[in-house]
Design a protein around this motif. Structure first.
Motif, PDB file in Angstrom:
ATOM      1  N   GLN A   3      30.287 -34.369  -6.158  1.00 46.33           N
ATOM      2  CA  GLN A   3      30.126 -35.828  -6.179  1.00 46.33           C
ATOM      3  C   GLN A   3      28.708 -36.198  -5.729  1.00 46.33           C
ATOM      4  OE1 GLN A   3      32.513 -38.081  -7.340  1.00 46.33           O
ATOM      5  NE2 GLN A   3      33.478 -36.173  -7.968  1.00 46.33           N
ATOM      6  N   ASN A  43      32.269 -24.319 -13.438  1.00 48.35           N
ATOM      7  CA  ASN A  43      33.491 -24.069 -14.223  1.00 48.35           C
ATOM      8  C   ASN A  43      34.739 -24.184 -13.346  1.00 48.35           C
ATOM      9  OD1 ASN A  43      31.926 -23.637 -16.440  1.00 48.35           O
ATOM     10  ND2 ASN A  43      32.012 -21.399 -16.331  1.00 48.35           N
ATOM     11  N   TYR A  68      34.976 -25.860 -10.559  1.00 46.64           N
ATOM     12  CA  TYR A  68      35.128 -27.263 -10.168  1.00 46.64           C
ATOM     13  C   TYR A  68      35.764 -28.077 -11.296  1.00 46.64           C
ATOM     14  CZ  TYR A  68      33.867 -32.118  -9.374  1.00 46.64           C
ATOM     15  OH  TYR A  68      33.910 -33.484  -9.252  1.00 46.64           O
ATOM     16  N   GLU A  69      35.289 -27.835 -12.533  1.00 50.70           N
ATOM     17  CA  GLU A  69      35.836 -28.577 -13.677  1.00 50.70           C
ATOM     18  C   GLU A  69      37.325 -28.265 -13.868  1.00 50.70           C
ATOM     19  OE1 GLU A  69      32.386 -29.871 -16.724  1.00 50.70           O
ATOM     20  OE2 GLU A  69      33.131 -27.841 -17.016  1.00 50.70           O
ATOM     21  N   ALA A  70      37.681 -27.001 -13.640  1.00 50.43           N
ATOM     22  CA  ALA A  70      39.096 -26.625 -13.774  1.00 50.43           C
ATOM     23  C   ALA A  70      39.945 -27.397 -12.763  1.00 50.43           C
ATOM     24  CB  ALA A  70      39.253 -25.131 -13.573  1.00 50.43           C
ATOM     25  N   ARG A 124      38.919 -30.336 -11.301  1.00 52.89           N
ATOM     26  CA  ARG A 124      38.729 -31.779 -11.520  1.00 52.89           C
ATOM     27  C   ARG A 124      39.505 -32.288 -12.746  1.00 52.89           C
ATOM     28  NH1 ARG A 124      38.112 -36.457 -10.555  1.00 52.89           N
ATOM     29  NH2 ARG A 124      36.215 -37.694 -10.671  1.00 52.89           N
ATOM     30  N   TYR A 125      39.434 -31.526 -13.824  1.00 48.73           N
ATOM     31  CA  TYR A 125      40.055 -32.006 -15.065  1.00 48.73           C
ATOM     32  C   TYR A 125      41.316 -31.224 -15.441  1.00 48.73           C
ATOM     33  CZ  TYR A 125      35.185 -33.557 -15.532  1.00 48.73           C
ATOM     34  OH  TYR A 125      33.942 -34.086 -15.304  1.00 48.73           O
ATOM     35  N   GLY A 126      41.502 -30.059 -14.810  1.00 45.97           N
ATOM     36  CA  GLY A 126      42.581 -29.202 -15.285  1.00 45.97           C
ATOM     37  C   GLY A 126      43.716 -29.007 -14.309  1.00 45.97           C
ATOM     38  N   ASP A 127      43.711 -29.747 -13.197  1.00 47.44           N
ATOM     39  CA  ASP A 127      44.811 -29.630 -12.239  1.00 47.44           C
ATOM     40  C   ASP A 127      44.892 -28.248 -11.602  1.00 47.44           C
ATOM     41  OD1 ASP A 127      46.275 -31.645 -11.318  1.00 47.44           O
ATOM     42  OD2 ASP A 127      47.993 -31.431 -12.688  1.00 47.44           O
ATOM     43  N   HIS A 128      43.805 -27.485 -11.645  1.00 49.18           N
ATOM     44  CA  HIS A 128      43.799 -26.173 -10.990  1.00 49.18           C
ATOM     45  C   HIS A 128      43.549 -26.385  -9.499  1.00 49.18           C
ATOM     46  CE1 HIS A 128      42.847 -23.542 -14.741  1.00 49.18           C
ATOM     47  NE2 HIS A 128      43.480 -24.635 -15.108  1.00 49.18           N
ATOM     48  N   THR A 186      26.953 -35.760 -19.153  1.00 48.45           N
ATOM     49  CA  THR A 186      28.008 -34.828 -18.736  1.00 48.45           C
ATOM     50  C   THR A 186      27.352 -33.721 -17.917  1.00 48.45           C
ATOM     51  OG1 THR A 186      27.718 -33.502 -20.716  1.00 48.45           O
ATOM     52  CG2 THR A 186      29.365 -35.263 -20.827  1.00 48.45           C
ATOM     53  N   TRP A 187      28.174 -32.919 -17.264  1.00 43.27           N
ATOM     54  CA  TRP A 187      27.613 -31.829 -16.457  1.00 43.27           C
ATOM     55  C   TRP A 187      26.782 -30.884 -17.322  1.00 43.27           C
ATOM     56  CZ3 TRP A 187      27.060 -32.478 -11.630  1.00 43.27           C
ATOM     57  CH2 TRP A 187      28.017 -33.117 -10.857  1.00 43.27           C
ATOM     58  N   GLY A 188      27.277 -30.606 -18.482  1.00 41.19           N
ATOM     59  CA  GLY A 188      26.572 -29.678 -19.383  1.00 41.19           C
ATOM     60  C   GLY A 188      25.198 -30.209 -19.754  1.00 41.19           C
TER      61      GLY A 188
END
Lengths: 311, 120
Positions: free
Chosen positions: B33, B76, B78-80, B82-86, B51-53
Protein backbone atom coordinates in the motif's frame (compact mmCIF):
# COMPACT_ATOMS: atom_id res chain seq x y z
CA UNK A 1 -3.19 -23.90 -13.72
CA UNK A 2 -1.40 -24.81 -16.88
CA UNK A 3 0.72 -22.05 -18.30
CA UNK A 4 1.88 -24.44 -21.03
CA UNK A 5 -1.56 -24.66 -22.64
CA UNK A 6 -1.14 -21.36 -24.43
CA UNK A 7 2.31 -22.31 -25.70
CA UNK A 8 1.07 -25.70 -26.93
CA UNK A 9 -1.79 -24.12 -28.87
CA UNK A 10 0.31 -21.29 -30.27
CA UNK A 11 3.06 -23.68 -31.35
CA UNK A 12 0.53 -25.76 -33.27
CA UNK A 13 -1.13 -22.77 -34.93
CA UNK A 14 2.29 -21.35 -35.82
CA UNK A 15 3.10 -24.38 -37.93
CA UNK A 16 0.39 -23.26 -40.37
CA UNK A 17 -0.32 -19.56 -39.73
CA UNK A 18 2.57 -17.14 -39.66
CA UNK A 19 2.67 -13.98 -37.58
CA UNK A 20 -0.72 -14.35 -35.94
CA UNK A 21 0.29 -15.23 -32.38
CA UNK A 22 -1.63 -12.32 -30.88
CA UNK A 23 -4.79 -13.27 -32.73
CA UNK A 24 -4.44 -16.97 -31.89
CA UNK A 25 -3.93 -16.03 -28.25
CA UNK A 26 -7.14 -13.96 -28.33
CA UNK A 27 -9.06 -16.81 -29.95
CA UNK A 28 -7.91 -19.06 -27.14
CA UNK A 29 -8.95 -16.52 -24.50
CA UNK A 30 -12.39 -16.17 -26.12
CA UNK A 31 -12.79 -19.92 -26.38
CA UNK A 32 -11.91 -20.46 -22.72
CA UNK A 33 -14.22 -17.62 -21.77
CA UNK A 34 -17.06 -19.31 -23.65
CA UNK A 35 -17.58 -16.47 -26.10
CA UNK A 36 -17.58 -15.64 -29.77
CA UNK A 37 -15.15 -13.63 -31.84
CA UNK A 38 -15.54 -11.05 -34.57
CA UNK A 39 -12.49 -10.92 -36.82
CA UNK A 40 -12.19 -7.79 -38.89
CA UNK A 41 -9.85 -7.38 -41.78
CA UNK A 42 -9.53 -7.17 -45.50
CA UNK A 43 -9.73 -10.40 -47.55
CA UNK A 44 -6.68 -12.64 -47.80
CA UNK A 45 -5.05 -11.99 -44.46
CA UNK A 46 -5.41 -15.53 -43.12
CA UNK A 47 -8.68 -15.17 -41.19
CA UNK A 48 -10.05 -18.49 -42.43
CA UNK A 49 -6.85 -20.47 -42.07
CA UNK A 50 -6.42 -19.08 -38.57
CA UNK A 51 -9.92 -20.19 -37.54
CA UNK A 52 -9.47 -23.58 -39.19
CA UNK A 53 -6.08 -24.20 -37.58
CA UNK A 54 -7.39 -23.14 -34.22
CA UNK A 55 -10.35 -25.54 -34.49
CA UNK A 56 -8.08 -28.36 -35.51
CA UNK A 57 -5.55 -27.95 -32.77
CA UNK A 58 -8.32 -27.68 -30.19
CA UNK A 59 -9.75 -30.95 -31.54
CA UNK A 60 -13.03 -29.24 -32.48
CA UNK A 61 -15.44 -30.04 -35.27
CA UNK A 62 -15.26 -27.17 -37.76
CA UNK A 63 -17.72 -25.83 -40.33
CA UNK A 64 -17.74 -22.73 -42.46
CA UNK A 65 -20.61 -20.71 -43.86
CA UNK A 66 -19.98 -18.16 -46.55
CA UNK A 67 -22.70 -15.58 -46.02
CA UNK A 68 -24.44 -14.08 -49.04
CA UNK A 69 -27.35 -11.63 -49.37
CA UNK A 70 -29.74 -14.34 -50.64
CA UNK A 71 -29.28 -16.66 -47.64
CA UNK A 72 -32.15 -17.78 -45.47
CA UNK A 73 -32.00 -18.67 -41.76
CA UNK A 74 -32.81 -22.30 -42.62
CA UNK A 75 -29.64 -22.53 -44.76
CA UNK A 76 -27.74 -22.11 -41.55
CA UNK A 77 -29.74 -23.73 -38.78
CA UNK A 78 -31.34 -26.50 -40.83
CA UNK A 79 -34.96 -27.45 -41.31
CA UNK A 80 -37.52 -30.17 -41.74
CA UNK A 81 -37.34 -32.32 -44.85
CA UNK A 82 -39.76 -35.06 -45.87
CA UNK A 83 -38.34 -38.56 -45.52
CA UNK A 84 -40.08 -40.54 -48.24
CA UNK A 85 -39.12 -43.92 -46.70
CA UNK A 86 -40.45 -43.14 -43.25
CA UNK A 87 -43.18 -40.91 -44.70
CA UNK A 88 -42.61 -38.20 -42.14
CA UNK A 89 -40.80 -34.93 -41.72
CA UNK A 90 -37.42 -35.09 -40.05
CA UNK A 91 -35.07 -32.38 -38.89
CA UNK A 92 -31.93 -32.02 -40.95
CA UNK A 93 -29.26 -30.12 -39.04
CA UNK A 94 -27.65 -27.13 -40.69
CA UNK A 95 -23.97 -26.15 -40.53
CA UNK A 96 -24.51 -24.34 -37.23
CA UNK A 97 -24.42 -27.76 -35.55
CA UNK A 98 -20.69 -27.86 -34.99
CA UNK A 99 -18.16 -26.90 -32.34
CA UNK A 100 -16.50 -24.08 -34.19
CA UNK A 101 -18.42 -22.22 -36.85
CA UNK A 102 -16.67 -19.82 -39.16
CA UNK A 103 -19.27 -17.29 -40.23
CA UNK A 104 -17.48 -15.74 -43.16
CA UNK A 105 -18.44 -12.19 -44.12
CA UNK A 106 -21.27 -11.98 -41.62
CA UNK A 107 -22.17 -8.47 -42.79
CA UNK A 108 -23.14 -9.86 -46.21
CA UNK A 109 -26.00 -11.85 -44.67
CA UNK A 110 -29.43 -10.25 -44.45
CA UNK A 111 -30.59 -9.16 -40.99
CA UNK A 112 -32.84 -12.23 -40.51
CA UNK A 113 -29.89 -14.59 -40.95
CA UNK A 114 -27.65 -12.46 -38.75
CA UNK A 115 -30.29 -12.42 -36.09
CA UNK A 116 -30.77 -16.22 -36.27
CA UNK A 117 -27.04 -16.75 -35.93
CA UNK A 118 -26.71 -14.33 -33.06
CA UNK A 119 -29.62 -15.97 -31.29
CA UNK A 120 -27.94 -19.35 -31.53
CA UNK A 121 -24.72 -17.76 -30.26
CA UNK A 122 -26.54 -16.43 -27.24
CA UNK A 123 -28.81 -19.37 -26.44
CA UNK A 124 -26.50 -22.13 -27.71
CA UNK A 125 -29.58 -23.79 -29.15
CA UNK A 126 -31.87 -23.37 -32.15
CA UNK A 127 -35.63 -23.64 -32.44
CA UNK A 128 -37.30 -24.58 -35.70
CA UNK A 129 -41.06 -24.96 -35.83
CA UNK A 130 -41.31 -25.48 -32.11
CA UNK A 131 -38.51 -28.05 -31.95
CA UNK A 132 -35.59 -26.91 -29.83
CA UNK A 133 -32.24 -28.46 -30.53
CA UNK A 134 -29.17 -27.92 -28.37
CA UNK A 135 -25.97 -27.02 -30.18
CA UNK A 136 -22.91 -29.20 -29.53
CA UNK A 137 -20.66 -28.36 -26.59
CA UNK A 138 -18.42 -26.41 -26.82
CA UNK A 139 -19.86 -24.01 -29.36
CA UNK A 140 -17.97 -21.03 -30.68
CA UNK A 141 -18.55 -18.71 -33.60
CA UNK A 142 -15.74 -16.88 -35.32
CA UNK A 143 -17.37 -14.33 -37.60
CA UNK A 144 -15.44 -12.29 -40.09
CA UNK A 145 -16.19 -9.04 -41.80
CA UNK A 146 -14.38 -6.71 -44.09
CA UNK A 147 -14.58 -3.17 -42.69
CA UNK A 148 -13.77 -1.69 -46.11
CA UNK A 149 -16.95 -2.98 -47.74
CA UNK A 150 -19.89 -0.63 -48.05
CA UNK A 151 -21.80 -2.04 -51.05
CA UNK A 152 -24.25 -4.88 -50.51
CA UNK A 153 -23.59 -5.24 -46.82
CA UNK A 154 -25.80 -5.15 -43.75
CA UNK A 155 -23.76 -3.69 -40.90
CA UNK A 156 -24.34 -5.39 -37.56
CA UNK A 157 -26.41 -3.23 -35.22
CA UNK A 158 -25.17 -2.38 -31.73
CA UNK A 159 -27.22 -5.00 -29.92
CA UNK A 160 -25.77 -7.72 -32.16
CA UNK A 161 -22.21 -6.49 -31.88
CA UNK A 162 -22.66 -6.70 -28.12
CA UNK A 163 -23.05 -10.49 -28.42
CA UNK A 164 -19.45 -10.86 -29.57
CA UNK A 165 -17.12 -11.38 -26.68
CA UNK A 166 -14.20 -9.80 -28.48
CA UNK A 167 -13.42 -8.10 -31.73
CA UNK A 168 -9.99 -8.51 -33.24
CA UNK A 169 -8.61 -6.35 -36.02
CA UNK A 170 -6.27 -8.20 -38.32
CA UNK A 171 -3.77 -5.82 -39.84
CA UNK A 172 -1.64 -6.58 -42.88
CA UNK A 173 1.50 -8.49 -41.95
CA UNK A 174 4.81 -6.64 -41.82
CA UNK A 175 7.34 -7.17 -44.62
CA UNK A 176 9.43 -10.00 -43.05
CA UNK A 177 6.24 -11.86 -42.07
CA UNK A 178 4.80 -11.40 -45.54
CA UNK A 179 7.99 -12.81 -47.09
CA UNK A 180 7.71 -15.84 -44.81
CA UNK A 181 4.06 -16.32 -45.78
CA UNK A 182 4.88 -16.24 -49.49
CA UNK A 183 7.80 -18.64 -49.03
CA UNK A 184 5.74 -21.01 -46.89
CA UNK A 185 2.90 -21.12 -49.39
CA UNK A 186 5.19 -22.20 -52.22
CA UNK A 187 4.93 -25.62 -50.62
CA UNK A 188 1.29 -26.31 -49.96
CA UNK A 189 0.56 -26.06 -46.25
CA UNK A 190 -2.51 -27.67 -44.85
CA UNK A 191 -4.17 -27.73 -41.48
CA UNK A 192 -4.48 -31.48 -41.90
CA UNK A 193 -1.02 -31.85 -40.30
CA UNK A 194 -2.13 -30.27 -37.05
CA UNK A 195 -2.53 -32.45 -34.00
CA UNK A 196 -5.19 -31.70 -31.41
CA UNK A 197 -3.67 -30.33 -28.23
CA UNK A 198 -6.47 -31.72 -26.04
CA UNK A 199 -8.68 -34.73 -25.76
CA UNK A 200 -12.35 -33.94 -25.20
CA UNK A 201 -12.06 -34.85 -21.50
CA UNK A 202 -9.04 -32.56 -21.08
CA UNK A 203 -10.88 -29.76 -22.81
CA UNK A 204 -13.83 -30.05 -20.44
CA UNK A 205 -11.43 -30.09 -17.49
CA UNK A 206 -9.68 -26.95 -18.72
CA UNK A 207 -13.02 -25.15 -19.17
CA UNK A 208 -14.06 -26.19 -15.68
CA UNK A 209 -10.81 -24.83 -14.23
CA UNK A 210 -11.29 -21.49 -15.97
CA UNK A 211 -14.69 -21.16 -14.31
CA UNK A 212 -13.03 -21.68 -10.94
CA UNK A 213 -10.67 -18.72 -11.38
CA UNK A 214 -11.37 -16.35 -8.49
CA UNK A 215 -12.59 -12.80 -9.05
CA UNK A 216 -12.30 -10.63 -5.94
CA UNK A 217 -14.95 -8.15 -4.87
CA UNK A 218 -12.53 -5.30 -5.45
CA UNK A 219 -11.88 -6.33 -9.03
CA UNK A 220 -15.65 -6.46 -9.57
CA UNK A 221 -15.98 -2.93 -8.15
CA UNK A 222 -13.14 -1.83 -10.42
CA UNK A 223 -15.11 -3.15 -13.41
CA UNK A 224 -18.23 -1.33 -12.26
CA UNK A 225 -16.26 1.92 -12.00
CA UNK A 226 -14.91 1.43 -15.51
CA UNK A 227 -18.45 0.82 -16.81
CA UNK A 228 -19.69 4.00 -15.11
CA UNK A 229 -16.85 6.01 -16.66
CA UNK A 230 -17.74 4.81 -20.17
CA UNK A 231 -21.30 6.04 -19.61
CA UNK A 232 -20.14 9.44 -18.37
CA UNK A 233 -17.58 10.07 -21.09
CA UNK A 234 -18.71 12.93 -23.34
CA UNK A 235 -16.92 11.44 -26.33
CA UNK A 236 -19.26 8.43 -26.27
CA UNK A 237 -22.87 8.19 -27.35
CA UNK A 238 -23.15 4.64 -26.03
CA UNK A 239 -21.17 3.30 -23.08
CA UNK A 240 -20.44 -0.28 -22.02
CA UNK A 241 -23.40 -2.51 -21.22
CA UNK A 242 -23.51 -4.75 -18.14
CA UNK A 243 -23.12 -7.67 -20.57
CA UNK A 244 -19.89 -6.09 -21.83
CA UNK A 245 -18.55 -6.01 -18.28
CA UNK A 246 -19.55 -9.63 -17.68
CA UNK A 247 -17.75 -10.53 -20.90
CA UNK A 248 -14.71 -8.58 -19.75
CA UNK A 249 -14.51 -10.45 -16.47
CA UNK A 250 -14.83 -13.78 -18.32
CA UNK A 251 -11.95 -12.78 -20.56
CA UNK A 252 -10.00 -11.71 -17.49
CA UNK A 253 -10.52 -15.16 -16.03
CA UNK A 254 -9.34 -16.89 -19.19
CA UNK A 255 -6.31 -14.64 -19.40
CA UNK A 256 -5.47 -15.29 -15.75
CA UNK A 257 -5.76 -19.03 -16.31
CA UNK A 258 -3.47 -18.87 -19.34
CA UNK A 259 -0.98 -16.90 -17.25
CA UNK A 260 -0.93 -19.69 -14.69
CA UNK A 261 -2.99 -17.96 -12.01
CA UNK A 262 -6.20 -18.92 -10.22
CA UNK A 263 -7.24 -15.31 -9.64
CA UNK A 264 -7.93 -12.27 -11.80
CA UNK A 265 -5.80 -9.14 -11.43
CA UNK A 266 -6.62 -5.64 -12.70
CA UNK A 267 -3.88 -6.30 -15.24
CA UNK A 268 -5.94 -9.11 -16.82
CA UNK A 269 -8.90 -6.76 -17.10
CA UNK A 270 -6.86 -3.97 -18.58
CA UNK A 271 -5.14 -6.26 -21.07
CA UNK A 272 -8.44 -7.52 -22.46
CA UNK A 273 -10.33 -4.22 -22.25
CA UNK A 274 -9.97 -2.80 -25.74
CA UNK A 275 -10.73 -6.16 -27.41
CA UNK A 276 -13.89 -6.57 -25.34
CA UNK A 277 -15.13 -3.00 -25.16
CA UNK A 278 -14.17 -1.04 -28.24
CA UNK A 279 -16.68 -2.62 -30.66
CA UNK A 280 -19.53 -1.97 -28.22
CA UNK A 281 -18.86 1.71 -27.61
CA UNK A 282 -20.33 4.25 -29.99
CA UNK A 283 -18.52 7.50 -30.51
CA UNK A 284 -20.39 10.76 -30.26
CA UNK A 285 -20.47 12.28 -33.74
CA UNK A 286 -19.72 15.79 -32.52
CA UNK A 287 -16.60 14.49 -30.74
CA UNK A 288 -15.53 12.81 -33.97
CA UNK A 289 -16.21 15.88 -36.09
CA UNK A 290 -14.31 18.17 -33.74
CA UNK A 291 -11.37 15.79 -33.88
CA UNK A 292 -11.53 14.93 -30.18
CA UNK A 293 -11.52 11.23 -30.84
CA UNK A 294 -11.25 8.88 -33.79
CA UNK A 295 -11.34 5.41 -32.33
CA UNK A 296 -13.31 3.91 -29.39
CA UNK A 297 -10.19 1.98 -28.37
CA UNK A 298 -8.59 5.33 -27.65
CA UNK A 299 -11.41 6.17 -25.21
CA UNK A 300 -11.08 2.76 -23.55
CA UNK A 301 -7.35 3.27 -23.03
CA UNK A 302 -8.01 6.73 -21.69
CA UNK A 303 -10.62 5.56 -19.19
CA UNK A 304 -8.29 2.86 -17.90
CA UNK A 305 -5.62 5.47 -17.23
CA UNK A 306 -8.07 7.48 -15.13
CA UNK A 307 -9.66 4.80 -12.96
CA UNK A 308 -7.53 3.63 -10.06
CA UNK A 309 -7.40 -0.16 -9.86
CA UNK A 310 -7.36 -1.93 -6.48
CA UNK A 311 -3.73 -2.29 -5.41
CA UNK B 1 24.84 33.09 14.23
CA UNK B 2 26.89 30.10 12.98
CA UNK B 3 25.27 27.93 15.63
CA UNK B 4 21.86 29.00 14.47
CA UNK B 5 22.70 28.21 10.84
CA UNK B 6 24.10 24.80 11.81
CA UNK B 7 20.98 24.04 13.85
CA UNK B 8 18.71 25.08 10.97
CA UNK B 9 20.70 22.96 8.53
CA UNK B 10 20.50 19.96 10.87
CA UNK B 11 16.74 20.38 11.23
CA UNK B 12 16.30 20.66 7.48
CA UNK B 13 18.50 17.62 6.87
CA UNK B 14 16.61 15.60 9.46
CA UNK B 15 13.26 16.63 7.95
CA UNK B 16 14.44 15.65 4.49
CA UNK B 17 15.59 12.25 5.79
CA UNK B 18 12.27 11.75 7.57
CA UNK B 19 10.42 12.59 4.38
CA UNK B 20 12.54 10.14 2.42
CA UNK B 21 11.89 7.33 4.87
CA UNK B 22 8.68 5.47 4.11
CA UNK B 23 6.25 4.83 6.97
CA UNK B 24 6.64 1.64 8.98
CA UNK B 25 5.49 -1.48 7.18
CA UNK B 26 4.59 -4.39 9.41
CA UNK B 27 3.17 -6.73 6.78
CA UNK B 28 3.13 -7.15 2.98
CA UNK B 29 -0.28 -5.49 2.68
CA UNK B 30 0.99 -2.33 4.32
CA UNK B 31 4.24 -2.50 2.39
CA UNK B 32 2.55 -2.65 -0.99
CA UNK B 33 0.00 0.00 0.00
CA UNK B 34 2.85 2.35 0.92
CA UNK B 35 4.68 1.45 -2.29
CA UNK B 36 1.54 2.08 -4.35
CA UNK B 37 1.11 5.52 -2.81
CA UNK B 38 4.81 6.28 -3.31
CA UNK B 39 4.55 5.40 -6.99
CA UNK B 40 1.43 7.53 -7.38
CA UNK B 41 3.15 10.47 -5.73
CA UNK B 42 6.70 10.22 -6.97
CA UNK B 43 6.33 8.80 -10.47
CA UNK B 44 4.00 11.41 -11.95
CA UNK B 45 4.51 10.12 -15.47
CA UNK B 46 2.46 7.05 -14.55
CA UNK B 47 -1.28 7.65 -14.84
CA UNK B 48 -3.57 7.06 -11.87
CA UNK B 49 -4.84 3.84 -13.44
CA UNK B 50 -1.46 2.11 -13.47
CA UNK B 51 -1.21 -1.56 -12.62
CA UNK B 52 1.64 -3.19 -10.73
CA UNK B 53 3.00 -4.65 -13.93
CA UNK B 54 3.05 -1.28 -15.68
CA UNK B 55 4.73 0.39 -12.72
CA UNK B 56 7.38 -2.31 -12.56
CA UNK B 57 8.03 -1.99 -16.28
CA UNK B 58 8.40 1.78 -16.04
CA UNK B 59 10.70 1.65 -13.04
CA UNK B 60 12.88 -0.99 -14.64
CA UNK B 61 13.15 1.13 -17.78
CA UNK B 62 14.10 4.19 -15.79
CA UNK B 63 17.05 2.27 -14.37
CA UNK B 64 15.97 1.80 -10.75
CA UNK B 65 18.42 -0.66 -9.29
CA UNK B 66 16.72 -3.47 -7.41
CA UNK B 67 16.71 -7.24 -7.20
CA UNK B 68 13.72 -7.37 -9.55
CA UNK B 69 13.49 -11.15 -9.35
CA UNK B 70 12.88 -11.05 -5.60
CA UNK B 71 10.56 -8.12 -5.96
CA UNK B 72 8.52 -9.93 -8.59
CA UNK B 73 8.21 -13.07 -6.45
CA UNK B 74 7.01 -10.95 -3.57
CA UNK B 75 4.56 -9.10 -5.83
CA UNK B 76 3.15 -12.39 -7.14
CA UNK B 77 2.57 -13.61 -3.58
CA UNK B 78 0.99 -10.32 -2.63
CA UNK B 79 -1.31 -10.37 -5.67
CA UNK B 80 -2.37 -13.92 -4.83
CA UNK B 81 -3.33 -12.68 -1.37
CA UNK B 82 -4.87 -9.41 -2.56
CA UNK B 83 -6.91 -10.69 -5.50
CA UNK B 84 -6.93 -14.44 -5.05
CA UNK B 85 -7.97 -15.01 -1.44
CA UNK B 86 -4.66 -16.77 -0.74
CA UNK B 87 -2.92 -16.48 2.63
CA UNK B 88 -1.03 -13.29 3.36
CA UNK B 89 2.69 -13.91 2.75
CA UNK B 90 4.88 -13.92 5.83
CA UNK B 91 7.18 -10.97 6.35
CA UNK B 92 7.91 -7.90 4.31
CA UNK B 93 10.28 -8.36 1.38
CA UNK B 94 13.18 -5.91 1.90
CA UNK B 95 13.22 -5.09 -1.81
CA UNK B 96 9.71 -3.65 -1.54
CA UNK B 97 10.81 -1.34 1.28
CA UNK B 98 13.97 -0.47 -0.63
CA UNK B 99 11.94 0.51 -3.70
CA UNK B 100 9.59 2.73 -1.68
CA UNK B 101 12.62 4.39 -0.03
CA UNK B 102 14.43 4.83 -3.35
CA UNK B 103 11.41 6.53 -4.87
CA UNK B 104 11.12 8.98 -1.98
CA UNK B 105 14.84 9.75 -1.93
CA UNK B 106 14.96 10.37 -5.65
CA UNK B 107 12.19 12.88 -5.37
CA UNK B 108 13.92 14.71 -2.53
CA UNK B 109 17.02 14.89 -4.74
CA UNK B 110 14.92 16.07 -7.68
CA UNK B 111 13.31 18.84 -5.60
CA UNK B 112 16.70 20.00 -4.29
CA UNK B 113 18.06 20.08 -7.81
CA UNK B 114 15.18 22.24 -8.97
CA UNK B 115 15.81 24.67 -6.09
CA UNK B 116 19.56 24.79 -6.74
CA UNK B 117 21.56 27.52 -8.54
CA UNK B 118 20.56 28.20 -12.10
CA UNK B 119 16.96 27.26 -11.56
CA UNK B 120 14.37 29.92 -11.95
Amino acid sequence: MDIAIKERVLAQVRTVVIGRDREADLLLVAFLAGGHVLLEGVPGISKTILAKSFARCMGLDFKRIQFTPDMLPLDMIGGFVFNTKEREFEFRKGPVFTNLLLADEINRAPPKVQSALLESMQEKQVTVEGLTQKLPFPFMVIATQNPQEFQGVYPLPENQLDRFLIRVDLPYPDIPTESMIIRRNLSDMDTINLDPVFTEAELREVLRKVEEVHVSEEVIDYLANIAAETRKDKRLRLGASPRAMVHLVHCGRANAFLSGRDFVTPEDIKKMSSFVLSHRLKLDQSAVLTGNVADPAEVVRDIFTKVRPPR
Amino acid sequence: MVDLALAAASILGFTALQRARPPAMSNPLEAFQVLGRSIEKFVPSLPLGFTWGEAMERLKQSGVKLDWGRFETSLNEYEAFRYGDHQMPKGVEPEVVRLATTLRRNVVGYRNKRKGPGSS
